[in-house]
Design a protein around this motif. Structure first.
Motif, PDB file in Angstrom:
ATOM      1  N   ARG A  58       6.341  -3.621   1.940  1.00  0.00           N
ATOM      2  CA  ARG A  58       6.079  -4.960   0.753  1.00  0.00           C
ATOM      3  C   ARG A  58       5.355  -6.639   1.808  1.00  0.00           C
ATOM      4  NH1 ARG A  58       7.375  -6.562  -4.985  1.00  0.00           N
ATOM      5  NH2 ARG A  58       7.563  -4.644  -5.014  1.00  0.00           N
ATOM      6  N   GLU A  59       4.155  -6.598   2.527  1.00  0.00           N
ATOM      7  CA  GLU A  59       3.713  -6.905   3.233  1.00  0.00           C
ATOM      8  C   GLU A  59       3.300  -8.664   2.444  1.00  0.00           C
ATOM      9  OE1 GLU A  59      -0.250  -6.310   4.264  1.00  0.00           O
ATOM     10  OE2 GLU A  59      -0.304  -7.652   5.999  1.00  0.00           O
ATOM     11  N   PHE A  60       4.266  -9.561   3.625  1.00  0.00           N
ATOM     12  CA  PHE A  60       4.034 -11.405   3.310  1.00  0.00           C
ATOM     13  C   PHE A  60       2.153 -11.354   3.017  1.00  0.00           C
ATOM     14  CE2 PHE A  60       4.222 -15.329   1.758  1.00  0.00           C
ATOM     15  CZ  PHE A  60       3.275 -16.300   2.692  1.00  0.00           C
ATOM     16  N   VAL A  61       1.690 -11.890   1.541  1.00  0.00           N
ATOM     17  CA  VAL A  61       0.241 -12.314   2.073  1.00  0.00           C
ATOM     18  C   VAL A  61      -0.024 -13.812   2.027  1.00  0.00           C
ATOM     19  CG1 VAL A  61      -1.764 -12.103   0.537  1.00  0.00           C
ATOM     20  CG2 VAL A  61      -0.830 -10.414   0.743  1.00  0.00           C
ATOM     21  N   ALA A  62       0.690 -14.592   1.025  1.00  0.00           N
ATOM     22  CA  ALA A  62       0.179 -16.174   0.854  1.00  0.00           C
ATOM     23  C   ALA A  62       1.424 -16.628   0.323  1.00  0.00           C
ATOM     24  CB  ALA A  62      -1.128 -16.249   0.093  1.00  0.00           C
ATOM     25  N   ALA A  63       1.597 -17.363   0.353  1.00  0.00           N
ATOM     26  CA  ALA A  63       2.548 -18.882  -0.431  1.00  0.00           C
ATOM     27  C   ALA A  63       2.044 -20.189  -0.282  1.00  0.00           C
ATOM     28  CB  ALA A  63       4.607 -18.476   0.116  1.00  0.00           C
ATOM     29  N   ALA A 119       0.694  -1.085   0.175  1.00  0.00           N
ATOM     30  CA  ALA A 119      -0.522   0.332   0.242  1.00  0.00           C
ATOM     31  C   ALA A 119       0.976   1.161   0.326  1.00  0.00           C
ATOM     32  CB  ALA A 119      -0.867   0.368   1.151  1.00  0.00           C
ATOM     33  N   PRO A 120       0.562   1.791  -0.863  1.00  0.00           N
ATOM     34  CA  PRO A 120       1.422   3.672  -0.648  1.00  0.00           C
ATOM     35  C   PRO A 120       1.469   4.219   1.293  1.00  0.00           C
ATOM     36  CG  PRO A 120      -0.757   3.973  -1.679  1.00  0.00           C
ATOM     37  CD  PRO A 120      -1.418   2.937  -1.262  1.00  0.00           C
ATOM     38  N   GLY A 121       2.626   4.299   1.028  1.00  0.00           N
ATOM     39  CA  GLY A 121       3.805   4.785   2.814  1.00  0.00           C
ATOM     40  C   GLY A 121       3.713   3.618   3.342  1.00  0.00           C
ATOM     41  N   ALA A 158      -3.997  -2.249  -2.563  1.00  0.00           N
ATOM     42  CA  ALA A 158      -3.134  -2.205  -1.855  1.00  0.00           C
ATOM     43  C   ALA A 158      -2.467  -2.579  -3.363  1.00  0.00           C
ATOM     44  CB  ALA A 158      -2.164  -3.100  -1.348  1.00  0.00           C
ATOM     45  N   ILE A 159      -1.480  -2.593  -4.402  1.00  0.00           N
ATOM     46  CA  ILE A 159      -1.430  -3.207  -4.727  1.00  0.00           C
ATOM     47  C   ILE A 159      -0.679  -5.018  -5.077  1.00  0.00           C
ATOM     48  CG2 ILE A 159       0.622  -2.940  -7.439  1.00  0.00           C
ATOM     49  CD1 ILE A 159       0.689  -0.459  -6.481  1.00  0.00           C
ATOM     50  N   TYR A 160      -1.700  -5.794  -5.611  1.00  0.00           N
ATOM     51  CA  TYR A 160      -0.488  -7.123  -5.127  1.00  0.00           C
ATOM     52  C   TYR A 160       0.048  -7.615  -6.432  1.00  0.00           C
ATOM     53  CZ  TYR A 160      -4.795  -6.957  -1.164  1.00  0.00           C
ATOM     54  OH  TYR A 160      -4.919  -7.285  -0.192  1.00  0.00           O
ATOM     55  N   TYR A 161       1.461  -8.535  -6.104  1.00  0.00           N
ATOM     56  CA  TYR A 161       2.113  -9.700  -6.874  1.00  0.00           C
ATOM     57  C   TYR A 161       2.653 -10.029  -6.317  1.00  0.00           C
ATOM     58  CZ  TYR A 161       4.172  -3.589  -6.678  1.00  0.00           C
ATOM     59  OH  TYR A 161       3.770  -2.642  -6.487  1.00  0.00           O
ATOM     60  N   THR A 202      -8.763  -2.232  -5.045  1.00  0.00           N
ATOM     61  CA  THR A 202      -9.539  -0.622  -4.159  1.00  0.00           C
ATOM     62  C   THR A 202     -10.114  -1.672  -3.363  1.00  0.00           C
ATOM     63  OG1 THR A 202      -7.869   0.781  -5.093  1.00  0.00           O
ATOM     64  CG2 THR A 202      -9.799   1.211  -4.250  1.00  0.00           C
ATOM     65  N   VAL A 203     -10.983  -1.172  -1.939  1.00  0.00           N
ATOM     66  CA  VAL A 203     -11.856  -2.329  -1.397  1.00  0.00           C
ATOM     67  C   VAL A 203     -12.336  -0.697  -0.722  1.00  0.00           C
ATOM     68  CG1 VAL A 203     -12.479  -3.357   0.524  1.00  0.00           C
ATOM     69  CG2 VAL A 203     -10.987  -3.692  -0.376  1.00  0.00           C
ATOM     70  N   SER A 204     -13.280   0.144  -1.009  1.00  0.00           N
ATOM     71  CA  SER A 204     -14.394   1.207  -1.086  1.00  0.00           C
ATOM     72  C   SER A 204     -15.206   0.708   0.355  1.00  0.00           C
ATOM     73  CB  SER A 204     -15.539   1.681  -1.503  1.00  0.00           C
ATOM     74  OG  SER A 204     -15.976   0.867  -2.124  1.00  0.00           O
ATOM     75  N   SER A 205     -15.057   1.590   1.308  1.00  0.00           N
ATOM     76  CA  SER A 205     -15.760   1.101   2.470  1.00  0.00           C
ATOM     77  C   SER A 205     -17.321   2.291   2.273  1.00  0.00           C
ATOM     78  CB  SER A 205     -15.707   2.227   3.484  1.00  0.00           C
ATOM     79  OG  SER A 205     -15.648   3.564   3.515  1.00  0.00           O
TER      80      SER A 205
END
Length: 127
Positions: free
Chosen positions: A45-50, A40-42, A92-95, A124-127
């Motif tokens: 990079r976060e691990f999601v799954a493997a 996500a901006p600022g 976020a951007i997902y890689y 992008t997930v809107s509330s």
């Protein structure tokens, strides 16, 4: 030339679902684990799954456990990420990325253990 192409991103309301795909070309990755990260901006990079090379073992980050499911189709050289119960903080951007080893374990969450990366797809997930 190795290429990873993510697709399936977009805009969704909170509570909704999205399914991401990552198609690999240029070589076969059936002998390597693959993973998803997000940024996500600022933020870092976060691990999601493997997922392991055979698909028999998976690992996921605490923030997505129970909501996101990773899978792969080795015949198609493709890895998937099913995202359910989405929250605005999932934006976020997902890689997708190819791991240097077949198995997933403690090193699955370390971006340095991945040899190839895609260009990313925006979620992008809107509330």
């Amino acid at each position: 030339q190795v290429q990873l192409v993510e697709s399936g991103g977009g805009l969704v309301q909170a509570g909704g679902s999205l399914s991401l795909s990552c198609a690999a070309s240029g070589r076969t990755f059936t002998n390597y684990a693959m993973g998803w990260f997000r940024q996500a901006p600022g933020k870092e990079r976060e691990f999601v799954a493997a997922i392991s090379s055979s698909g028999g073992s998976t690992s996921s980050g605490d923030s997505v456990k129970g909501r996101f499911i990773i899978s792969r189709d080795n015949a198609k050289n493709t890895v998937y990420l099913q995202m359910n119960s989405l929250k605005p903080e999932d934006s976020a951007i997902y890689y997708c990325a190819v791991h240097r080893w077949p198995a997933v374990g403690a090193r699955a969450a370390n971006p340095a253990m991945y040899a190839y990366w895609g260009q990313g797809t925006q979620v992008t997930v809107s509330s």
